[in-house]
Scaffold this motif. Structure first.
Motif, short mmCIF file in Angstrom:
data_model
loop_
_atom_site.label_atom_id
_atom_site.label_comp_id
_atom_site.label_asym_id
_atom_site.label_seq_id
_atom_site.Cartn_x
_atom_site.Cartn_y
_atom_site.Cartn_z
N PHE A 78 -2.08 -38.99 34.47
CA PHE A 78 -2.39 -40.43 34.99
C PHE A 78 -2.98 -41.48 33.92
O PHE A 78 -3.18 -41.05 32.91
N ILE A 79 -2.49 -42.66 34.08
CA ILE A 79 -2.87 -43.66 33.06
C ILE A 79 -4.43 -43.99 33.59
O ILE A 79 -4.64 -44.34 34.61
N VAL A 80 -5.23 -44.16 32.50
CA VAL A 80 -6.66 -44.43 32.66
C VAL A 80 -6.90 -45.94 32.19
O VAL A 80 -6.55 -46.31 31.14
N GLY A 81 -7.69 -46.59 33.15
CA GLY A 81 -7.90 -47.86 32.75
C GLY A 81 -9.40 -48.07 32.40
O GLY A 81 -10.25 -47.76 33.39
N PHE A 82 -9.90 -48.52 31.22
CA PHE A 82 -11.25 -48.49 31.01
C PHE A 82 -11.67 -49.89 31.55
O PHE A 82 -11.08 -51.12 30.64
N LEU A 83 -12.76 -50.00 32.34
CA LEU A 83 -12.95 -51.38 32.64
C LEU A 83 -14.51 -51.81 32.07
O LEU A 83 -15.20 -50.60 32.03
N ASN A 84 -14.76 -52.87 31.84
CA ASN A 84 -16.06 -53.34 31.50
C ASN A 84 -17.04 -53.38 32.47
O ASN A 84 -16.87 -54.07 33.59
N ILE A 85 -18.20 -52.36 32.34
CA ILE A 85 -19.23 -52.56 33.34
C ILE A 85 -20.02 -53.77 33.63
O ILE A 85 -20.60 -53.93 34.40
N ASP A 163 7.21 -38.95 25.12
CA ASP A 163 7.26 -39.94 24.21
C ASP A 163 6.03 -40.37 23.96
O ASP A 163 5.57 -40.87 24.71
N THR A 164 5.67 -40.39 22.51
CA THR A 164 4.39 -40.90 22.12
C THR A 164 4.32 -42.54 22.29
O THR A 164 3.11 -42.92 22.27
N ARG A 165 5.55 -43.12 22.77
CA ARG A 165 5.37 -44.63 22.85
C ARG A 165 4.91 -44.85 24.28
O ARG A 165 4.88 -45.86 24.68
N ASN A 166 4.83 -43.63 25.09
CA ASN A 166 4.54 -43.96 26.57
C ASN A 166 2.91 -44.38 26.82
O ASN A 166 2.23 -44.13 25.66
N THR A 167 2.72 -44.86 27.66
CA THR A 167 1.22 -45.48 27.99
C THR A 167 0.27 -44.29 28.22
O THR A 167 0.31 -43.52 29.13
N ALA A 168 -0.77 -44.28 27.36
CA ALA A 168 -2.05 -43.24 27.77
C ALA A 168 -3.15 -44.09 28.25
O ALA A 168 -3.68 -43.64 29.22
N LEU A 169 -3.33 -45.33 27.91
CA LEU A 169 -4.61 -46.03 28.29
C LEU A 169 -4.27 -47.42 28.59
O LEU A 169 -3.48 -48.00 28.20
N TYR A 170 -5.21 -48.09 29.40
CA TYR A 170 -5.21 -49.65 29.41
C TYR A 170 -6.72 -49.80 28.95
O TYR A 170 -7.61 -49.48 29.58
N ILE A 171 -6.76 -50.69 28.09
CA ILE A 171 -8.07 -51.21 27.63
C ILE A 171 -8.10 -52.70 27.57
O ILE A 171 -7.21 -53.24 27.13
N PHE A 172 -9.10 -53.38 28.42
CA PHE A 172 -8.97 -54.55 28.68
C PHE A 172 -9.50 -55.60 27.54
O PHE A 172 -10.70 -55.34 26.97
N THR A 173 -8.99 -56.70 27.32
CA THR A 173 -9.28 -57.56 26.29
C THR A 173 -9.23 -58.96 26.78
O THR A 173 -8.09 -59.31 27.60
N LEU A 174 -10.11 -59.81 26.37
CA LEU A 174 -9.97 -61.25 26.54
C LEU A 174 -8.68 -61.98 25.94
O LEU A 174 -8.15 -63.19 26.25
N GLY A 175 -8.45 -61.33 24.65
CA GLY A 175 -7.42 -62.27 23.90
C GLY A 175 -7.97 -63.43 23.37
O GLY A 175 -9.07 -63.47 22.80
N SER A 214 -18.48 -46.59 26.14
CA SER A 214 -17.39 -45.73 25.92
C SER A 214 -16.21 -46.56 26.12
O SER A 214 -14.88 -46.13 25.71
N TYR A 215 -15.99 -47.60 26.97
CA TYR A 215 -14.90 -48.26 27.43
C TYR A 215 -14.42 -49.20 26.45
O TYR A 215 -13.25 -49.54 26.38
N HIS A 216 -15.18 -49.43 25.44
CA HIS A 216 -14.79 -50.21 24.03
C HIS A 216 -13.79 -49.41 23.35
O HIS A 216 -13.99 -48.47 23.22
N SER A 217 -12.93 -50.03 22.78
CA SER A 217 -11.67 -49.53 22.09
C SER A 217 -12.42 -48.70 20.81
O SER A 217 -11.79 -47.60 20.52
N SER A 218 -13.14 -49.28 20.17
CA SER A 218 -13.95 -48.65 18.86
C SER A 218 -14.50 -47.45 19.15
O SER A 218 -14.26 -46.22 18.50
N ALA A 219 -15.23 -47.25 20.28
CA ALA A 219 -15.83 -46.28 20.83
C ALA A 219 -14.67 -45.15 21.19
O ALA A 219 -14.91 -43.92 20.98
N SER A 220 -13.87 -45.42 22.15
CA SER A 220 -13.03 -44.46 22.92
C SER A 220 -12.02 -44.11 21.63
O SER A 220 -11.68 -42.68 21.58
#
Length: 549
Positions: A78-85, A163-175, A214-220
């Motif tokens: 499964f692809i896991v999406g980390f949401l900001n609580i 393929d290592t280019r496949n999606t592993a995670l979604y981490i949300f960012t405001l850009g 843990s949902y933060h990209s640096s932590a995960s």
């Protein structure tokens, strides 16, 4: 080894009794975490009606369950999406809808409200709780199902990464603007990021202290991934910060890795705790490239030397802050910033070896980050949305964030989202949200310049309630000023750029000093549950730290 899951399972096999996680005094060994995560995988395979490649959103705070669930969901593919609580209402629903989430797992709490769950169920999103009790028969509970399934590994064909280019995670960012966007994190990206602590000199006997959610990209990616990469590292998650209980130099900490530390804090930290090697890095969630400062030079996020240029092609481009646009030559090409000490826009070249995966389901936002034909026809650069300064020795220092986003309390605040919610108030004609600096605070606190509709009055209590209902604490405007004017005089109050965008720079520079600003100023008073007039006395208490933000 083509994924973090592969690395983790390899370590479980080699060192099953090695401590992996220490949380609030309890030690969790690799074998226990491995078995628990296997049960999570089996539970979702048997009861979840999901298939490999489906997205499961994870809305959980720090703790062992986050580790068990995130690893467990990855094992069946499964692809896991980390949401900001911390996000609320519309932003949360937007995140879930933006990446075709099939199921949401949450720890409960405020997210168990009936309206929120009904909205998800109506959109065919299965809701799971990390709880033994459910508010509805349509909401699944996970703990009881973990007791019913085996702890056998998920089938290998589901876990296999082709393929290592496949999606592993979604981490949300405001850009740089708008609602949170799901940045695509590939398996390759997770593996590369997991090497960061190894590059800094960490070894398998070390204990890693992680203070980020843990949902933060640096932590995960760096924290959890770094622990798994090194194998035998302890992984300690705790709520207080390191500095809250390390009172002197009697400690064994010798490495610190992170980003966003102010030079003044950096200096004070070293004076208090001794010669800790600080590795300041620069990077973004959606970008695959960045800098890591190895020199311990205070304030530097990297160095523009031959080695950095060899690793990745980047440029610093001239940028007009007032017009909010790149400075281009007569041919419409980008102009390199050649003068040291001048803020410039950082861009990275996008190549096959340094790709930009973009945001899932948002082609427009992905393309907006790309600058084409900057120097030659056909080249593509990634706009990081940040201004950096390079000194005469080639050291790079972060200066500011562009666009409609600023940082406060370690989180990105999207000004457009805040402005949209405030703009719904019946007395608001127009609003411009931006960040202002406050002495001794990291980042910028929130401020809104508002034009009131004719024949209306400012409603401090109503605005307070709306802000509390819709925004996490870090996005709530603490200051604001209002001017009652006819519509045709708006441009004289809320200045715009040549491209008809709200001008934020001069407002941010003005700050919130009532002795400088002639318009009515208001302050968010939590005890009063209202926005009240910002007096000189309140201003002095805020600046002195007597009133906290």
């Amino acid at each position: 080894i083509v994924s973090i899951t592969d690395l983790f399972m390899q370590t479980v096999e080699k060192n099953p009794h090695q401590p992996f996680l220490i949380y609030e005094g309890t030690v969790y060994i690799y074998q226990d975490v491995g078995r628990r995560s296997n049960r999570v995988a089996q539970a979702f395979l048997q009861y979840g009606n999901l298939k490999k490649g489906d997205t499961v959103a994870l809305l959980m705070g720090n703790g062992p369950d986050f580790m068990h669930v995130s690893l467990g969901l990855a094992k069946p593919g499964f692809i896991v999406g980390f949401l900001n609580i911390n996000i609320h209402s519309r932003s949360l629903l937007h995140c879930i809808n933006s990446c075709a989430v099939k199921a949401l797992l949450t720890g409960g709490g405020k997210f168990c409200v009936k309206e929120f769950i009904l909205n998800l169920l109506e959109n065919n999103v299965a809701v799971w709780l990390m709880s033994t009790s459910s508010p509805s028969q349509n909401v699944h509970t996970l703990p009881d199902k973990l007791d019913k399934v085996s702890n056998n590994p998920a089938p290998s064909h589901l876990r296999a990464v082709t393929d290592t280019r496949n999606t592993a995670l979604y981490i949300f960012t405001l850009g740089s603007s708008g609602f949170p966007k799901p940045a695509i994190i590939t398996h390759l990206r997770t593996l590369v990021a997991s090497l960061a602590f190894t590059q800094c000199g960490a070894v398998s006997q070390d204990i890693m202290y992680v203070t980020l959610p843990s949902y933060h990209s640096s932590a995960s990616l760096l924290g959890i991934g770094g622990c798994i990469q090194l194998g035998n590292i302890y992984f300690l998650v705790f709520r207080p910060t390191f500095c809250s209980y390390r009172k002197d130099r009697v400690h064994e900490v010798y490495i610190a890795l992170g980003n966003g530390i102010r030079p003044s804090v950096w200096e004070e930290f070293l004076m208090r705790f001794g010669p800790i090697k600080i590795f300041e890095f620069y990077g973004t969630t959606e970008g695959s490239l960045g800098f890591l400062s190895y020199t311990n030079k205070i304030g530097a996020v990297g160095h523009a030397g031959i080695f950095s240029q060899f690793l990745h092609s980047f440029e610093l481009l001239k940028y007009d802050v007032w017009k909010q646009e790149l400075v281009k030559d007569e041919n419409g090409r980008g102009t390199k910033a050649l003068i040291a000490g001048k803020p410039a826009l950082l861009v990275f070249q996008v190549t096959e070896d340094a790709p930009f995966s973009g945001y899932v389901g948002n082609k427009a936002a992905s393309e907006k980050k790309l600058l084409c034909n900057m120097f030659v026809e056909g080249d593509v650069y990634l706009d990081r949305g940040d201004l950096l300064v390079m000194d005469e020795d080639g050291f790079l220092n972060f200066t500011d964030r562009l666009g409609d986003t600023f940082r406060w309390e370690g989180e990105n605040v999207a000004t457009l989202e805040v402005a949209e919610i405030i703009g719904i108030m019946d007395f608001v004609q127009e609003v411009n949200v931006y960040g202002v600096s406050v002495k001794n605070y990291e980042g910028r606190t929130r401020m809104a310049a508002t034009v009131l509709k004719s024949y209306t009055t400012f409603n401090g209590e109503g605005l307070y309630k709306r802000v509390e209902d819709f925004f996490p604490s870090y996005a709530q405007p603490r200051f604001g000023y209002c001017t009652l004017l006819e519509l045709f005089l708006l441009s004289d109050v809320l200045q715009i750029t040549p491209t008809f965008k709200h001008q934020k720079m001069h407002l941010a520079n003005e700050g919130f000093n009532p002795e400088i600003i002639s318009e009515l100023l208001y302050f968010m008073d939590k005890p009063a549950c209202s926005y009240i007039p910002l007096t000189r006395e309140i201003y002095q208490k805020v600046v002195s730290g007597e009133i906290g933000l």
